[in-house]
Write a protein that holds these residues in place. Structure first.
Motif, mmCIF file in Angstrom:
data_model
loop_
_atom_site.group_PDB
_atom_site.id
_atom_site.type_symbol
_atom_site.label_atom_id
_atom_site.label_comp_id
_atom_site.label_asym_id
_atom_site.label_seq_id
_atom_site.Cartn_x
_atom_site.Cartn_y
_atom_site.Cartn_z
ATOM 1 N N MET A 1 46.060 21.688 29.722
ATOM 2 C CA MET A 1 45.025 22.200 28.843
ATOM 3 C C MET A 1 45.606 22.358 27.440
ATOM 4 O O MET A 1 46.690 22.880 27.266
ATOM 5 C CB MET A 1 44.533 23.555 29.370
ATOM 6 C CG MET A 1 43.624 24.282 28.431
ATOM 7 S SD MET A 1 43.044 25.883 29.061
ATOM 8 C CE MET A 1 41.805 25.353 30.208
ATOM 9 N N LYS A 2 44.846 21.860 26.454
ATOM 10 C CA LYS A 2 45.236 22.029 25.057
ATOM 11 C C LYS A 2 44.084 22.691 24.316
ATOM 12 O O LYS A 2 42.945 22.247 24.401
ATOM 13 C CB LYS A 2 45.582 20.685 24.429
ATOM 14 C CG LYS A 2 46.042 20.814 23.003
ATOM 15 C CD LYS A 2 46.897 19.644 22.590
ATOM 16 C CE LYS A 2 47.313 19.741 21.157
ATOM 17 N NZ LYS A 2 48.323 20.704 20.882
ATOM 18 N N VAL A 3 44.411 23.745 23.599
ATOM 19 C CA VAL A 3 43.414 24.536 22.881
ATOM 20 C C VAL A 3 43.592 24.310 21.379
ATOM 21 O O VAL A 3 44.715 24.271 20.874
ATOM 22 C CB VAL A 3 43.572 26.041 23.194
ATOM 23 C CG1 VAL A 3 42.507 26.856 22.479
ATOM 24 C CG2 VAL A 3 43.536 26.287 24.686
ATOM 25 N N PRO A 38 48.743 27.271 22.124
ATOM 26 C CA PRO A 38 47.893 26.089 22.185
ATOM 27 C C PRO A 38 47.909 25.371 23.539
ATOM 28 O O PRO A 38 47.026 24.570 23.814
ATOM 29 C CB PRO A 38 48.445 25.184 21.091
ATOM 30 C CG PRO A 38 49.845 25.640 20.880
ATOM 31 C CD PRO A 38 49.865 27.103 21.208
ATOM 32 N N GLU A 39 48.897 25.675 24.371
ATOM 33 C CA GLU A 39 48.962 25.078 25.698
ATOM 34 C C GLU A 39 49.232 26.176 26.735
ATOM 35 O O GLU A 39 50.326 26.293 27.273
ATOM 36 C CB GLU A 39 50.033 23.987 25.753
ATOM 37 C CG GLU A 39 49.702 22.812 24.851
ATOM 38 C CD GLU A 39 50.682 21.660 24.968
ATOM 39 O OE1 GLU A 39 51.373 21.552 26.005
ATOM 40 O OE2 GLU A 39 50.756 20.868 24.018
ATOM 41 N N GLN A 44 45.971 31.232 32.664
ATOM 42 C CA GLN A 44 45.066 31.557 31.553
ATOM 43 C C GLN A 44 43.876 30.612 31.450
ATOM 44 O O GLN A 44 42.952 30.857 30.672
ATOM 45 C CB GLN A 44 45.844 31.536 30.227
ATOM 46 C CG GLN A 44 46.910 32.595 30.111
ATOM 47 C CD GLN A 44 46.316 33.983 30.058
ATOM 48 O OE1 GLN A 44 45.399 34.249 29.280
ATOM 49 N NE2 GLN A 44 46.822 34.882 30.881
ATOM 50 N N HIS A 45 43.861 29.533 32.212
ATOM 51 C CA HIS A 45 42.838 28.502 32.048
ATOM 52 C C HIS A 45 41.412 29.027 32.234
ATOM 53 O O HIS A 45 40.528 28.706 31.434
ATOM 54 C CB HIS A 45 43.098 27.331 32.992
ATOM 55 C CG HIS A 45 44.281 26.504 32.586
ATOM 56 N ND1 HIS A 45 44.598 25.322 33.202
ATOM 57 C CD2 HIS A 45 45.238 26.692 31.641
ATOM 58 C CE1 HIS A 45 45.684 24.816 32.646
ATOM 59 N NE2 HIS A 45 46.097 25.634 31.703
ATOM 60 N N THR A 46 41.173 29.809 33.238
ATOM 61 C CA THR A 46 39.825 30.338 33.471
ATOM 62 C C THR A 46 39.383 31.211 32.305
ATOM 63 O O THR A 46 38.233 31.125 31.840
ATOM 64 C CB THR A 46 39.778 31.132 34.793
ATOM 65 O OG1 THR A 46 40.116 30.261 35.857
ATOM 66 C CG2 THR A 46 38.397 31.721 35.038
ATOM 67 N N LEU A 47 40.285 32.044 31.808
ATOM 68 C CA LEU A 47 39.954 32.920 30.683
ATOM 69 C C LEU A 47 39.684 32.119 29.411
ATOM 70 O O LEU A 47 38.755 32.430 28.656
ATOM 71 C CB LEU A 47 41.091 33.919 30.443
ATOM 72 C CG LEU A 47 41.345 34.909 31.577
ATOM 73 C CD1 LEU A 47 42.591 35.739 31.290
ATOM 74 C CD2 LEU A 47 40.143 35.798 31.800
ATOM 75 N N VAL A 48 40.472 31.077 29.175
ATOM 76 C CA VAL A 48 40.258 30.247 27.988
ATOM 77 C C VAL A 48 38.904 29.547 28.065
ATOM 78 O O VAL A 48 38.170 29.509 27.082
ATOM 79 C CB VAL A 48 41.404 29.228 27.807
ATOM 80 C CG1 VAL A 48 41.066 28.219 26.724
ATOM 81 C CG2 VAL A 48 42.712 29.941 27.479
ATOM 82 N N SER A 63 40.724 20.657 25.427
ATOM 83 C CA SER A 63 40.856 19.370 26.093
ATOM 84 C C SER A 63 41.656 19.588 27.369
ATOM 85 O O SER A 63 42.685 20.251 27.358
ATOM 86 C CB SER A 63 41.502 18.339 25.168
ATOM 87 O OG SER A 63 42.864 18.185 25.393
ATOM 88 N N GLU A 64 41.092 19.086 28.432
ATOM 89 C CA GLU A 64 41.740 19.192 29.732
ATOM 90 C C GLU A 64 42.700 18.019 29.868
ATOM 91 O O GLU A 64 42.273 16.868 29.877
ATOM 92 C CB GLU A 64 40.695 19.162 30.857
ATOM 93 C CG GLU A 64 39.655 20.234 30.764
ATOM 94 C CD GLU A 64 40.138 21.585 31.266
ATOM 95 O OE1 GLU A 64 41.225 21.687 31.847
ATOM 96 O OE2 GLU A 64 39.382 22.558 31.080
ATOM 97 N N GLN A 65 43.979 18.306 29.950
ATOM 98 C CA GLN A 65 44.971 17.243 30.081
ATOM 99 C C GLN A 65 45.216 16.929 31.534
ATOM 100 O O GLN A 65 45.228 17.829 32.368
ATOM 101 C CB GLN A 65 46.286 17.660 29.423
ATOM 102 C CG GLN A 65 46.153 17.905 27.932
ATOM 103 C CD GLN A 65 47.395 18.502 27.323
ATOM 104 O OE1 GLN A 65 48.097 19.278 27.962
ATOM 105 N NE2 GLN A 65 47.670 18.152 26.084
ATOM 106 N N ALA A 66 45.421 15.663 31.824
ATOM 107 C CA ALA A 66 45.669 15.249 33.209
ATOM 108 C C ALA A 66 47.107 15.542 33.598
ATOM 109 O O ALA A 66 47.976 15.673 32.822
ATOM 110 C CB ALA A 66 45.386 13.782 33.368
#
Length: 66
Positions: A1-3, A38-39, A44-48, A63-66
């Motif tokens: 995940m990139k924010v 930023p990554e 933390q993904h659900t909260l972001v 952006s969801e990174q593979a």
């Protein structure tokens, strides 16, 4: 995940900081979002994602990174 954040869109509502304080903060002078991580880790993904969903100006990009 990139924010990413677009400071020009941010209105300083602060919802992102309330939801994910390990990832987002606000500038003291005007309340504009500050991206702390930023990554964020998987914990933390659900909260972001929630912070992205509630941002009133769509200032947070994800952006969801593979």
């Amino acid at each position: 995940m990139k924010v990413t954040v677009d400071e020009t869109k941010c209105c300083g509502a602060g919802q992102c900081v309330l939801i994910a304080p390990e990832v987002f903060d606000q500038r003291d002078d005007d309340g504009i979002v500050v991206l702390l991580d930023p990554e964020p880790g998987a914990d933390q993904h659900t909260l972001v994602r929630e912070a992205v969903a509630v941002c009133p100006t769509a200032a947070i990009g994800l952006s969801e990174q593979a």
